[in-house]
Design a protein around this motif. Structure first.
Motif, PDB file in Angstrom:
ATOM      1  N   SER A 158       0.792  -1.230   0.000  1.00  0.00           N
ATOM      2  CA  SER A 158       0.000   0.000   0.000  1.00  0.00           C
ATOM      3  C   SER A 158       0.826   1.284   0.000  1.00  0.00           C
ATOM      4  O   SER A 158       0.379   2.314  -0.507  1.00  0.00           O
ATOM      5  N   ASN A 159       2.027   1.257   0.583  1.00  0.00           N
ATOM      6  CA  ASN A 159       2.862   2.460   0.545  1.00  0.00           C
ATOM      7  C   ASN A 159       3.331   2.762  -0.878  1.00  0.00           C
ATOM      8  O   ASN A 159       3.420   3.934  -1.266  1.00  0.00           O
ATOM      9  N   TYR A 160       3.606   1.725  -1.670  1.00  0.00           N
ATOM     10  CA  TYR A 160       3.946   1.930  -3.089  1.00  0.00           C
ATOM     11  C   TYR A 160       2.753   2.544  -3.824  1.00  0.00           C
ATOM     12  O   TYR A 160       2.916   3.460  -4.630  1.00  0.00           O
ATOM     13  N   TYR A 161       1.569   2.006  -3.539  1.00  0.00           N
ATOM     14  CA  TYR A 161       0.356   2.477  -4.195  1.00  0.00           C
ATOM     15  C   TYR A 161       0.137   3.964  -3.931  1.00  0.00           C
ATOM     16  O   TYR A 161      -0.096   4.751  -4.854  1.00  0.00           O
ATOM     17  N   ARG A 162       0.211   4.339  -2.671  1.00  0.00           N
ATOM     18  CA  ARG A 162      -0.026   5.739  -2.302  1.00  0.00           C
ATOM     19  C   ARG A 162       1.048   6.665  -2.870  1.00  0.00           C
ATOM     20  O   ARG A 162       0.746   7.754  -3.372  1.00  0.00           O
ATOM     21  N   ALA A 163       2.312   6.232  -2.784  1.00  0.00           N
ATOM     22  CA  ALA A 163       3.396   7.064  -3.316  1.00  0.00           C
ATOM     23  C   ALA A 163       3.244   7.229  -4.822  1.00  0.00           C
ATOM     24  O   ALA A 163       3.415   8.328  -5.370  1.00  0.00           O
ATOM     25  N   ALA A 164       2.904   6.144  -5.507  1.00  0.00           N
ATOM     26  CA  ALA A 164       2.721   6.207  -6.967  1.00  0.00           C
ATOM     27  C   ALA A 164       1.612   7.186  -7.325  1.00  0.00           C
ATOM     28  O   ALA A 164       1.761   8.001  -8.247  1.00  0.00           O
ATOM     29  N   LYS A 165       0.503   7.140  -6.609  1.00  0.00           N
ATOM     30  CA  LYS A 165      -0.629   8.031  -6.902  1.00  0.00           C
ATOM     31  C   LYS A 165      -0.239   9.500  -6.748  1.00  0.00           C
ATOM     32  O   LYS A 165      -0.648  10.353  -7.538  1.00  0.00           O
ATOM     33  N   VAL A 166       0.555   9.796  -5.719  1.00  0.00           N
ATOM     34  CA  VAL A 166       1.012  11.175  -5.528  1.00  0.00           C
ATOM     35  C   VAL A 166       1.869  11.617  -6.707  1.00  0.00           C
ATOM     36  O   VAL A 166       1.688  12.710  -7.254  1.00  0.00           O
ATOM     37  N   PHE A 167       2.785  10.756  -7.145  1.00  0.00           N
ATOM     38  CA  PHE A 167       3.693  11.141  -8.225  1.00  0.00           C
ATOM     39  C   PHE A 167       2.995  11.185  -9.581  1.00  0.00           C
ATOM     40  O   PHE A 167       3.353  12.005 -10.428  1.00  0.00           O
ATOM     41  N   PHE A 168       2.004  10.330  -9.803  1.00  0.00           N
ATOM     42  CA  PHE A 168       1.257  10.403 -11.061  1.00  0.00           C
ATOM     43  C   PHE A 168       0.536  11.741 -11.194  1.00  0.00           C
ATOM     44  O   PHE A 168       0.267  12.197 -12.300  1.00  0.00           O
ATOM     45  N   ASP A 169       0.229  12.344 -10.059  1.00  0.00           N
ATOM     46  CA  ASP A 169      -0.482  13.618 -10.059  1.00  0.00           C
ATOM     47  C   ASP A 169       0.487  14.794  -9.900  1.00  0.00           C
ATOM     48  O   ASP A 169       0.106  15.857  -9.432  1.00  0.00           O
ATOM     49  N   SER A 170       1.751  14.589 -10.295  1.00  0.00           N
ATOM     50  CA  SER A 170       2.774  15.620 -10.171  1.00  0.00           C
ATOM     51  C   SER A 170       3.507  15.759 -11.496  1.00  0.00           C
ATOM     52  O   SER A 170       3.121  15.159 -12.492  1.00  0.00           O
ATOM     53  N   ASP A 171       4.583  16.557 -11.511  1.00  0.00           N
ATOM     54  CA  ASP A 171       5.410  16.632 -12.715  1.00  0.00           C
ATOM     55  C   ASP A 171       6.682  15.808 -12.543  1.00  0.00           C
ATOM     56  O   ASP A 171       7.679  16.028 -13.213  1.00  0.00           O
ATOM     57  N   GLN A 172       6.630  14.851 -11.612  1.00  0.00           N
ATOM     58  CA  GLN A 172       7.743  13.912 -11.404  1.00  0.00           C
ATOM     59  C   GLN A 172       7.204  12.484 -11.577  1.00  0.00           C
ATOM     60  O   GLN A 172       7.355  11.627 -10.715  1.00  0.00           O
ATOM     61  N   GLU A 173       6.570  12.235 -12.718  1.00  0.00           N
ATOM     62  CA  GLU A 173       5.890  10.954 -12.941  1.00  0.00           C
ATOM     63  C   GLU A 173       6.829   9.750 -12.928  1.00  0.00           C
ATOM     64  O   GLU A 173       6.394   8.623 -12.714  1.00  0.00           O
ATOM     65  N   VAL A 174       8.105   9.986 -13.166  1.00  0.00           N
ATOM     66  CA  VAL A 174       9.066   8.882 -13.233  1.00  0.00           C
ATOM     67  C   VAL A 174       8.988   7.996 -11.998  1.00  0.00           C
ATOM     68  O   VAL A 174       9.019   6.761 -12.087  1.00  0.00           O
TER      69      VAL A 174
END
Length: 398
Positions: free
Chosen positions: A165-181
Motif C-alpha cells: 500500500s505504501n507503493y500504491y499511495r506514493a505512486a498516486k502522488v507522483f502520477f499527479d505531479s510533474d515527477q511521474e518517473v
C-alpha cells in the motif's frame, strides 16, 4: 499401596486437564476462524457472539481480542474497540496492527491529533510495520501536505518493502505531479506485489495513460519525453495554521532539493534511456510500448546504468525476459489502459499467455531491505557519489 494409587489419580487428573486445555484451545481457534468468516460476510453481531465464546475458552489468546475489536470497529463502536485494544497494550500483547486500529478509531471519532500520536507511538515500537507509515502518511495527505505524506510512504517502503500500500499511495502522488518517473516505478512494483485487485487495474491504467501523455510525437522526426521536471513552485494551503505552513514550506524546500538532485536518475538514466528506446516508433500503443520497454531494458544494461542506478524492478524485468515472458508481462502491466487490444492479444497468443501466467504465479518479485527501491535513498546515494567524484569529502555520522 495407597500412596501409589493417589499418585496414579493425580497423574491421570493432570493428563486429563492438559487434554481439556488443548481441546479448549482448539475449540477457541475453530470459533475464532468461524467468526472471521461471519465478519467477512458482514454478520458482525453473530461474529462477536462467537468471539466471546472463544475468549472464554482461551482468555489468554490476543488474536481473539483483536478480532473482537475489529468487529466492534466495523460496527462503528469505536470506544469499545479502543477499550479492547488498550487491554492488549497493557498486557504487552500489542502489535503494529493494534496501534493502527486504535489510530483509525480515534480518527473516526474526530480526534485526528490523538490518532497521529497513536500512529507515531506505534512506529516507535514497531518500526517495521508498513501499515503504520501508510496511515501516518494518509493523515498528511488530508492536510494537503503531499511532501510530508511521501516521507512516510517512502519510509514505509524502506521499512516493509513487500507491503504494497505504501507503493500504491506514493505512486498516486507522483502520477499527479510533474515527477511521474517515480510513479512509474513505484506503481509497477506495486502491481507485482498486489496482483489481481481493483487497485492493480487502476495502476495499470495510470501507467498506460502516463506513457501516452508524456511521450509525444510532435513530427516525423521529433519526439518529446517528459517524465521528470524540476518544479520551483511551492504552494501553501491558506487554510493551514502558520505553524503548519512553516512545516509545509520546510518539507517543500527539502522536496525541491531532492528533485534537483534526483535529476541524474530521472532526467539522465531514465529519460535518456527512454528516448533512445523510442527511436523508430511513430505512436504510443500497447504494441509499441512493449517494444519500447524491451529496448529500454537492453539499453539500460548496455550502458551500465544497472550498476550506477540499480533498480529492483528492472532486475525483475530482466528475470522475466530471461524466462521468455517479457511480451506477456508488458501486456499485463499496461493492458487495462486498452482492454480491447489487450483482450485481442491474449486471444491470439493463448499458449504464450498461459505459460506466462503459470511462470508468473511461481515467480514473484523479491524485495528486501538491501535491494528496495526508495527514491530518497537513491538520491542520497547519488549525492554521495557526486561529492566523492568531485573530490569533496563526505563524513559519515557517528
Amino acid at each position: 499401596m495407597r500412596i501409589l494409587l493417589s499418585l496414579m489419580v493425580i497423574s491421570c487428573f493432570s493428563v486429563s486437564a492438559a487434554n481439556a486445555q488443548a481441546t479448549d484451545k482448539e475449540k477457541a481457534l475453530a470459533k475464532k476462524n468461524e467468526a472471521i468468516q461471519l465478519m467477512d460476510d458482514g454478520k458482525l453481531a453473530e461474529s462477536i457472539t462467537l468471539l466471546e465464546e472463544a475468549r472464554k475458552l482461551d482468555p489468554a489468546e490476543p488474536e481473539i481480542v483483536y478480532e473482537m475489536a475489529l468487529a466492534r470497529y466495523q460496527q462503528k463502536n469505536f470506544e469499545e474497540a479502543i477499550k479492547l485494544l488498550k487491554g492488549l497494550v497493557k498486557k504487552k500483547q500489542a502489535t503494529g496492527r493494534v496501534y493502527a486500529m486504535m489510530g483509525n478509531a480515534l480518527d473516526e471519532m474526530g480526534k485526528p491529533e490523538k490518532a497521529i500520536d497513536m500512529y507515531d507511538e506505534g512506529i516507535e515500537k514497531f518500526p517495521a510495520e508498513g501499515n503504520l507509515y501508510l496511515e501516518r502518511g494518509v493523515m498528511e495527505l488530508r492536510k494537503n501536505d503531499h511532501n510530508a505524506a511521501l516521507k512516510f510512504f517512502e519510509k514505509g517502503i524502506q521499512a516493509a518493502p513487500m507491503y504494497p500500500s505504501n507503493y500504491y499511495r506514493a505512486a498516486k502522488v507522483f502520477f499527479d505531479s510533474d515527477q511521474e518517473v517515480w510513479g512509474m516505478i513505484y506503481g509497477e512494483i506495486f502491481m507485482n506485489i498486489e496482483r489481481g485487485s481493483k487497485r492493480t487495474e487502476e495502476i495499470s491504467k495510470l501507467l498506460y495513460y502516463t506513457y501516452k501523455g508524456e511521450i509525444k510525437f510532435e513530427s516525423d522526426t521529433t519526439v518529446s519525453v517528459s517524465f521528470a521536471k524540476q518544479n520551483n513552485t511551492i504552494l501553501l494551503d491558506p487554510n493551514q495554521s502558520k505553524k503548519a505552513q512553516t512545516s509545509s514550506l520546510a518539507n517543500a524546500l527539502v522536496e525541491q532539493l531532492m528533485a534537483s538532485m534526483g535529476n541524474s536518475f530521472a532526467n539522465g538514466a531514465y529519460e535518456m534511456t527512454l528516448v533512445k528506446s523510442i527511436i523508430g516508433e511513430k505512436m504510443v500503443n500497447l504494441a509499441s510500448l512493449n517494444r519500447i520497454r524491451t529496448k529500454f531494458l537492453d539499453i539500460y544494461a548496455q550502458e551500465g546504468r544497472d550498476t550506477s542506478y540499480p533498480v529492483v524492478l528492472f532486475d525483475f524485468q530482466r528475470k522475466v525476459k530471461e524466462a521468455g515472458h517479457l511480451d506477456a508481462y508488458n501486456y499485463w502491466i499496461l493492458g487495462q489502459g486498452d482492454e480491447k487490444v489487450f483482450g485481442e492479444w491474449r486471444s491470439e497468443h493463448e499458449q504464450q499467455w498461459t505459460d506466462f501466467m503459470k511462470w508468473f504465479k511461481e515467480n514473484r518479485i523479491s524485495i528486501t531491505a538491501e535491494n528496495a527501491f526508495v527514491r530518497s535513498q537513491m538520491i542520497l546515494q547519488d549525492a554521495i557519489k557526486k561529492a566523492a567524484n568531485s573530490g569533496a569529502g563526505v563524513k559519515a555520522d557517528r
